[in-house]
Design a protein around this motif. Structure first.
Motif, PDB file in Angstrom:
ATOM      1  N   ALA A  77     -38.852  15.591 -56.531  1.00  0.00           N
ATOM      2  CA  ALA A  77     -38.044  14.375 -56.386  1.00  0.00           C
ATOM      3  C   ALA A  77     -38.780  13.164 -56.950  1.00  0.00           C
ATOM      4  CB  ALA A  77     -37.704  14.153 -54.911  1.00  0.00           C
ATOM      5  N   LEU A  78     -40.077  13.061 -56.678  1.00  0.00           N
ATOM      6  CA  LEU A  78     -40.858  11.935 -57.207  1.00  0.00           C
ATOM      7  C   LEU A  78     -40.942  11.987 -58.735  1.00  0.00           C
ATOM      8  CD1 LEU A  78     -43.739  11.683 -54.600  1.00  0.00           C
ATOM      9  CD2 LEU A  78     -41.796  10.140 -54.901  1.00  0.00           C
ATOM     10  N   LEU A  79     -41.117  13.188 -59.285  1.00  0.00           N
ATOM     11  CA  LEU A  79     -41.152  13.321 -60.743  1.00  0.00           C
ATOM     12  C   LEU A  79     -39.804  12.956 -61.367  1.00  0.00           C
ATOM     13  CD1 LEU A  79     -43.269  16.573 -61.197  1.00  0.00           C
ATOM     14  CD2 LEU A  79     -43.939  14.219 -61.703  1.00  0.00           C
ATOM     15  N   THR A  80     -38.721  13.334 -60.700  1.00  0.00           N
ATOM     16  CA  THR A  80     -37.385  12.985 -61.199  1.00  0.00           C
ATOM     17  C   THR A  80     -37.183  11.476 -61.195  1.00  0.00           C
ATOM     18  OG1 THR A  80     -36.514  15.083 -60.380  1.00  0.00           O
ATOM     19  CG2 THR A  80     -34.916  13.356 -60.868  1.00  0.00           C
ATOM     20  N   LEU A  81     -37.628  10.809 -60.128  1.00  0.00           N
ATOM     21  CA  LEU A  81     -37.531   9.351 -60.085  1.00  0.00           C
ATOM     22  C   LEU A  81     -38.357   8.723 -61.203  1.00  0.00           C
ATOM     23  CD1 LEU A  81     -37.780   8.666 -56.252  1.00  0.00           C
ATOM     24  CD2 LEU A  81     -35.764   8.395 -57.704  1.00  0.00           C
ATOM     25  N   LEU A  82     -39.515   9.302 -61.487  1.00  0.00           N
ATOM     26  CA  LEU A  82     -40.378   8.791 -62.548  1.00  0.00           C
ATOM     27  C   LEU A  82     -39.745   8.989 -63.922  1.00  0.00           C
ATOM     28  CD1 LEU A  82     -43.206   7.597 -63.186  1.00  0.00           C
ATOM     29  CD2 LEU A  82     -43.989   9.951 -63.443  1.00  0.00           C
TER      30      LEU A  82
END
Length: 95
Positions: A77-82
């Motif tokens: 999820a954090l990578l997707t937001l990035l």
């Protein structure tokens, strides 16, 4: 809002004497208090998910096997937001 409050705090520390105390009011104060409650929100969300899975599977152990995938899901999820240039707001945090 996060970048603005950090910049205001930095400028205040550089320019004001140490005897003066500062605090935010209004929207900035609400923003800071909401950030402090995110950890509690995460713990409550995981507890609710555990309880629902425990009821569905009628077991105390099986929800742990499903919840063991949470760290990798959080990283994804954090990578997707990035990748999409989005900020980590309350909605993204709960999701």
């Amino acid at each position: 809002m996060s970048a603005a409050t950090e910049q205001v705090q930095t400028v205040a520390k550089q320019t004001l004497p140490t005897t003066i105390t500062t605090s935010f009011q209004g929207t900035a104060q609400i923003f800071q208090s909401s950030l402090q409650n995110l950890t509690l929100l995460l713990l409550v969300a995981v507890l609710v998910i555990y309880l629902i899975l425990g009821i569905l599977y009628e077991s105390f152990i099986h929800p742990f096997t499903i919840l063991s995938g949470l760290p990798s899901a959080g990283l994804g999820a954090l990578l997707t937001l990035l990748v999409f240039g989005r900020e980590l707001d309350v909605y993204a945090f709960v999701g």
